[in-house]
Every structure is written in structure tokens, then in C-alpha cells.
Enzyme design. Structure first.
Site, mmCIF file in Angstrom:
data_model
loop_
_atom_site.group_PDB
_atom_site.id
_atom_site.type_symbol
_atom_site.label_atom_id
_atom_site.label_comp_id
_atom_site.label_asym_id
_atom_site.label_seq_id
_atom_site.Cartn_x
_atom_site.Cartn_y
_atom_site.Cartn_z
ATOM 1 N N ARG A 12 0.797 -1.115 0.022
ATOM 2 C CA ARG A 12 0.056 0.079 0.088
ATOM 3 C C ARG A 12 0.926 1.228 -0.043
ATOM 4 O O ARG A 12 0.240 2.486 -0.271
ATOM 5 C CB ARG A 12 -1.047 -0.139 1.105
ATOM 6 C CG ARG A 12 -2.119 0.968 1.028
ATOM 7 C CD ARG A 12 -3.196 0.911 2.036
ATOM 8 N NE ARG A 12 -2.611 0.631 3.522
ATOM 9 C CZ ARG A 12 -2.026 1.168 4.292
ATOM 10 N NH1 ARG A 12 -1.684 2.651 4.146
ATOM 11 N NH2 ARG A 12 -1.795 1.061 5.442
ATOM 12 N N TYR A 52 -15.821 10.121 -20.217
ATOM 13 C CA TYR A 52 -15.939 8.585 -19.665
ATOM 14 C C TYR A 52 -17.025 8.513 -18.687
ATOM 15 O O TYR A 52 -17.056 9.178 -17.727
ATOM 16 C CB TYR A 52 -14.513 8.067 -19.129
ATOM 17 C CG TYR A 52 -14.745 6.698 -18.706
ATOM 18 C CD1 TYR A 52 -15.178 5.554 -19.508
ATOM 19 C CD2 TYR A 52 -14.810 6.276 -17.542
ATOM 20 C CE1 TYR A 52 -15.313 4.201 -19.245
ATOM 21 C CE2 TYR A 52 -14.954 5.128 -16.701
ATOM 22 C CZ TYR A 52 -15.142 4.115 -17.757
ATOM 23 O OH TYR A 52 -15.379 2.696 -17.204
ATOM 24 N N ASP A 83 -6.991 12.150 -19.230
ATOM 25 C CA ASP A 83 -7.005 10.577 -19.528
ATOM 26 C C ASP A 83 -6.815 10.224 -20.888
ATOM 27 O O ASP A 83 -7.367 10.262 -21.798
ATOM 28 C CB ASP A 83 -9.046 10.412 -19.131
ATOM 29 C CG ASP A 83 -8.946 9.025 -19.333
ATOM 30 O OD1 ASP A 83 -8.372 8.133 -19.842
ATOM 31 O OD2 ASP A 83 -9.919 8.592 -18.537
ATOM 32 N N LYS A 137 -7.340 -1.277 -20.066
ATOM 33 C CA LYS A 137 -7.497 -1.179 -21.578
ATOM 34 C C LYS A 137 -6.053 -1.311 -22.602
ATOM 35 O O LYS A 137 -5.808 -2.522 -22.204
ATOM 36 C CB LYS A 137 -8.081 0.370 -22.036
ATOM 37 C CG LYS A 137 -9.170 0.618 -20.990
ATOM 38 C CD LYS A 137 -10.264 -0.023 -20.935
ATOM 39 C CE LYS A 137 -11.400 0.041 -19.872
ATOM 40 N NZ LYS A 137 -11.654 1.462 -19.610
HETATM 41 C C1 LIG Z 1 -12.387 2.338 -18.755
HETATM 42 C C2 LIG Z 1 -11.887 3.886 -18.599
HETATM 43 C C3 LIG Z 1 -11.939 4.464 -17.476
HETATM 44 C C4 LIG Z 1 -12.063 3.493 -15.999
HETATM 45 O O1 LIG Z 1 -11.099 2.607 -15.927
HETATM 46 P P1 LIG Z 1 -11.271 1.306 -14.874
HETATM 47 O O2 LIG Z 1 -10.068 0.436 -15.070
HETATM 48 O O3 LIG Z 1 -12.511 0.557 -15.505
HETATM 49 O O4 LIG Z 1 -11.718 1.640 -13.626
HETATM 50 C C5 LIG Z 1 -11.437 5.526 -17.502
HETATM 51 N N1 LIG Z 1 -11.465 6.237 -18.615
HETATM 52 C C6 LIG Z 1 -11.507 5.758 -19.746
HETATM 53 C C7 LIG Z 1 -11.384 6.563 -21.002
HETATM 54 C C8 LIG Z 1 -11.861 4.212 -19.727
HETATM 55 O O5 LIG Z 1 -12.020 3.587 -20.932
#
Ligand SMILES: *Cc1c(COP(=O)(O)O)cnc(C)c1O
Length: 390
Positions: A48, A102, A174, A199
Site C-alpha cells: 500500500r 467517460y 485521461d 485497456k
Molecule cells: C475504462 C475507462 C476508465 C475507467 O477505468 P477502470 O479501469 O474501469 O476503472 C477511465 N477512462 C476511460 C477513457 C476508460 O475507457
């Protein structure tokens, strides 16, 4: 070897790896320990505290890919996003975000920020004026997502970083949809890069993780909150993610290539109303995308012709999987109105231009002819159904 100029494939494969001094294995060993010595050690390690050997190894790789000094890995993309935002936004502060966001990030902001006394505004569009008019004296953060989910709109990163610097505020992106292979926002002066590593970084639809990359100082600020919130990832998954990232550059390049071919093909299809892909000349920010992206990503969206039924189309697909999430090596497709944006009200969806006929397509690494064949047979099936109904 000049370690300063390593290419993305080499960074993905090697940077950060832990040397196996005992057995000379070729990869980073997995350290599952949750207990480490505290005397006579340079670093007191604890999962952690985000500083186990495997976490450090992966953070070096991610920092290097994003051209940043440091990085942190989290248990999910939302853990990375929420921890990073809350680390810089305190009671009375204000954040500017894009309207098209998102779904999870949007929900986090509108459901949680009031409790913390944090104010927020959504820019109505993607232009400089639409972002700058939302900035207030108490604005501390400007947050963008480009390309956006699911409509693949592109925001000018140079303008965002200029606005942030003029107003003394922190810029965050992001960067999930582009991945660091297609876009390194630090090149344009953006302060903090956030990823859902679930992703493209994971890339095989079997890991849920998040990451953030920034300067050492900014990462320290995020770490101070992160150790209190405790959103770290298990070391086994960290190690798996390091393995997955070795192929990220080649996967993403294959996905870029397939997506571009499919976008052009779908654009010509009589049953498709509209295609959203930054690599198309018809995309409103195509020129901008060419300037700030090295590839246009494996994500695209398209709208079926009005009269066609989304569910029948998805049911007719044989290889492409209708499923949540994105960026795996396998092609997946979903209806944003039924999934990622289902928690929004119909009016909120309309504000974001997310129609019921919209499909978000995460293009995999399969042979592009096979993907086309599958789409084509599904189009043929629903057009027959449609003729029959008429
Ligand atoms: C999937 C996604 C998230 C969130 O991610 P998790 O791993 O599901 O918490 C945030 N931003 C974008 C653009 C995403 O595709």
C-alpha cells in the site's frame, strides 16, 4: 546503447525490469511479499506504499513511455482518476472538465464532488473559448480526455496546457484511448497523464488496473493521498501487467492499422449513417489529430441507419463480441446508451450526442478481412429482417 533514445518497443520490452540476480531468469521475478525488512534498508516497502519491487519496475516503464519522471499504479482506472483528482482538489476548489467524458469519471464528479465541497463545470464543446470561459478564480484543475469516449472528439493539448499555465492551474488528461504509443501529452506540456490500464496497457481483457504519470513532485502529492486511500494493485497483477505491456507497442500499431481500414470501409457502407474516427478526413479534428497523435487508435464509433435495430445487429455478429470494456486483442463492440453511458439520463445522453443507434467498436488484432466479413454478414442479416418487417 543510447538509453536516452530508446524506441517504444524497447521501452515496452525492457525498461524497469528487475534483474534476477539469483537465477538469471530473463524476466522480472514476481515478489508477492507483503512484509519487508525495515532495518538497514534504503526503502521501507509495503504494497500500500506503492513501492514493492514489481510496482517500481512497472512504474519506471510507464513513466518512461509517458516521458515523465515518475508514475504510480492503481487497482483500477477509476482509482487512478479519483485519487489524482482528489489529491489536487480541496474544499472550495473548482475543476473544469469536458462535457463528453467517460461515464465513470462523469459519475464520480457529479455523485461525489458535492460531498467534498469541490465545484465543477463542464465545457460545452472542444474549442479554446469553451474551456477558457469555464475557468474561475478558484479553478485548480483542468481535466481533458482525448480522443473522447465514445465519439472520438479531439482536444488541442497545446491549448489546454497554455490555458493551464496562464491561470496557474494543473492540467490532467485521461490518455486511455490513445495509449502512450499514439500520444504523449507531456510533449505538449500537459502535467498529469492518467490511464485505465485495464485497456491498451493490459490489452488482453484480463486485468483491471490504473496508472498515473507525472513529475516527481506531482506524483508525491498523489502518493500522499494514495497511501491513505489504499487503491493499490496486487503484485501478481502488477507483474502480469508488466508482461502485457511488453507487446503494447506492436498490439496498438496493429489495432491502429485495422481501425483505419475499417473506418473507411464502414463510411462507405449503405447501412451506416456516420463514422467517428480521427483518422478520417471527415472527422472535425482530423488535422489536429495528425499534429498531436502518432496513430489514430483502435477505437471508432459508428451509427447504424435510423431504422435498424442495434440489438439484432449485435446478435447477428459471429466473431466480434458484444461486450463491455475495450482495447483487448479481440474485437469487441457495445452500445454506449446501454452500457458505459446507461447511468446518464436520456437528456444527458442527448446533450453528449450519444444516440441509441451508436455503436462503439474496439478493433482487435484479428485479420482485418475477417472482421469485415463478420460485420458484413451481420449487416446482411439485419437488412433482410428489416425488409421482411416492412
Ligand atoms: C475504462 C475507462 C476508465 C475507467 O477505468 P477502470 O479501469 O474501469 O476503472 C477511465 N477512462 C476511460 C477513457 C476508460 O475507457
Amino acid at each position: 546503447m543510447n538509453l536516452k533514445t530508446l524506441g517504444p518497443n524497447t521501452i515496452c520490452t525492457h525498461v524497469g525490469e528487475v534483474e534476477d540476480k539469483q537465477f538469471k531468469g530473463a524476466i522480472s521475478p514476481l515478489y508477492m511479499a507483503s512484509s519487508y525488512a525495515y532495518e538497514e534498508v534504503e526503502v521501507k516497502r509495503y504494497p500500500r506504499y506503492f513501492n514493492t519491487p514489481n510496482q517500481e519496475a512497472l512504474c519506471k516503464k510507464i513513466a518512461r513511455l509517458e516521458k515523465c519522471e515518475d508514475a504510480l499504479i492503481f487497482g483500477s482506472g477509476m482509482a487512478a482518476i479519483s485519487t489524482t483528482m482528489l489529491a489536487f482538489l480541496h474544499k472550495g476548489d473548482h475543476v473544469v472538465l469536458p462535457q463528453t467524458l467517460y461515464g465513470g469519471t462523469y459519475n464520480f464528479v457529479v455523485e461525489e464532488f458535492d460531498k467534498f465541497g469541490i465545484e465543477y463545470s463542464f465545457a460545452k464543446g472542444f474549442s479554446e473559448g469553451e474551456f477558457s470561459e469555464m475557468i474561475q478564480p478558484n479553478t485548480k484543475v483542468i481535466f481533458v480526455e482525448t480522443p473522447s469516449n465514445p465519439l472520438m472528439r479531439v482536444t488541442d493539448l497545446k491549448i489546454i496546457s497554455k490555458l493551464a499555465k496562464e491561470h496557474g492551474i494543473i492540467s490532467m488528461i485521461d490518455n486511455t484511448f490513445a495509449s502512450p504509443i499514439n500520444q504523449t501529452p507531456a510533449d505538449f506540456g500537459i502535467d498529469i497523464m492518467i490511464h485505465s490500464a485495464t485497456k491498451y496497457m493490459g490489452g488482453h481483457s484480463d486485468i483491471c488496473a490504473g496508472a498515473v504519470a507525472a513529475s516527481e513532485n506531482h506524483v508525491k502529492t498523489i502518493w500522499n493521498l494514495a497511501k491513505n486511500l489504499g487503491g493499490n494493485l496486487s503484485d501478481y497483477t502488477v507483474w502480469l501487467l508488466e508482461r502485457s505491456m511488453k507487446t503494447m507497442a506492436i498490439r496498438v500499431k496493429a489495432q491502429n492499422k485495422n481501425a483505419k481500414k475499417l473506418a473507411k470501409w464502414l463510411q462507405k457502407h449503405p447501412l451506416v449513417e456516420k463514422v467517428y474516427y480521427p483518422g478520417l478526413k471527415t472527422h472535425p479534428e482530423h488535422e489536429l489529430a495528425k499534429k498531436q497523435m502518432r496513430g489514430f487508435s483502435g477505437m471508432l464509433s459508428f451509427e447504424l441507419s435510423d431504422s435498424l435495430d442495434v440489438k439484432s445487429f449485435l446478435n447477428a455478429l459471429k466473431m466480434i463480441k458484444p461486450s463491455m470494456s475495450l482495447a483487448g486483442v479481440e474485437s469487441t463492440i457495445l452500445s454506449p446508451a446501454k452500457t458505459s453511458h446507461a447511468l446518464l439520463s436520456p437528456q444527458e445522453r442527448k446533450n453528449q450526442n450519444i444516440s441509441d443507434g451508436l455503436l462503439r467498436f474496439s478493433v482487435g488484432i484479428e485479420d482485418v478481412e475477417d472482421i469485415m466479413t463478420d460485420l458484413d454478414q451481420a449487416f446482411k442479416t439485419i437488412s433482410k429482417l428489416h425488409e421482411y418487417e416492412n
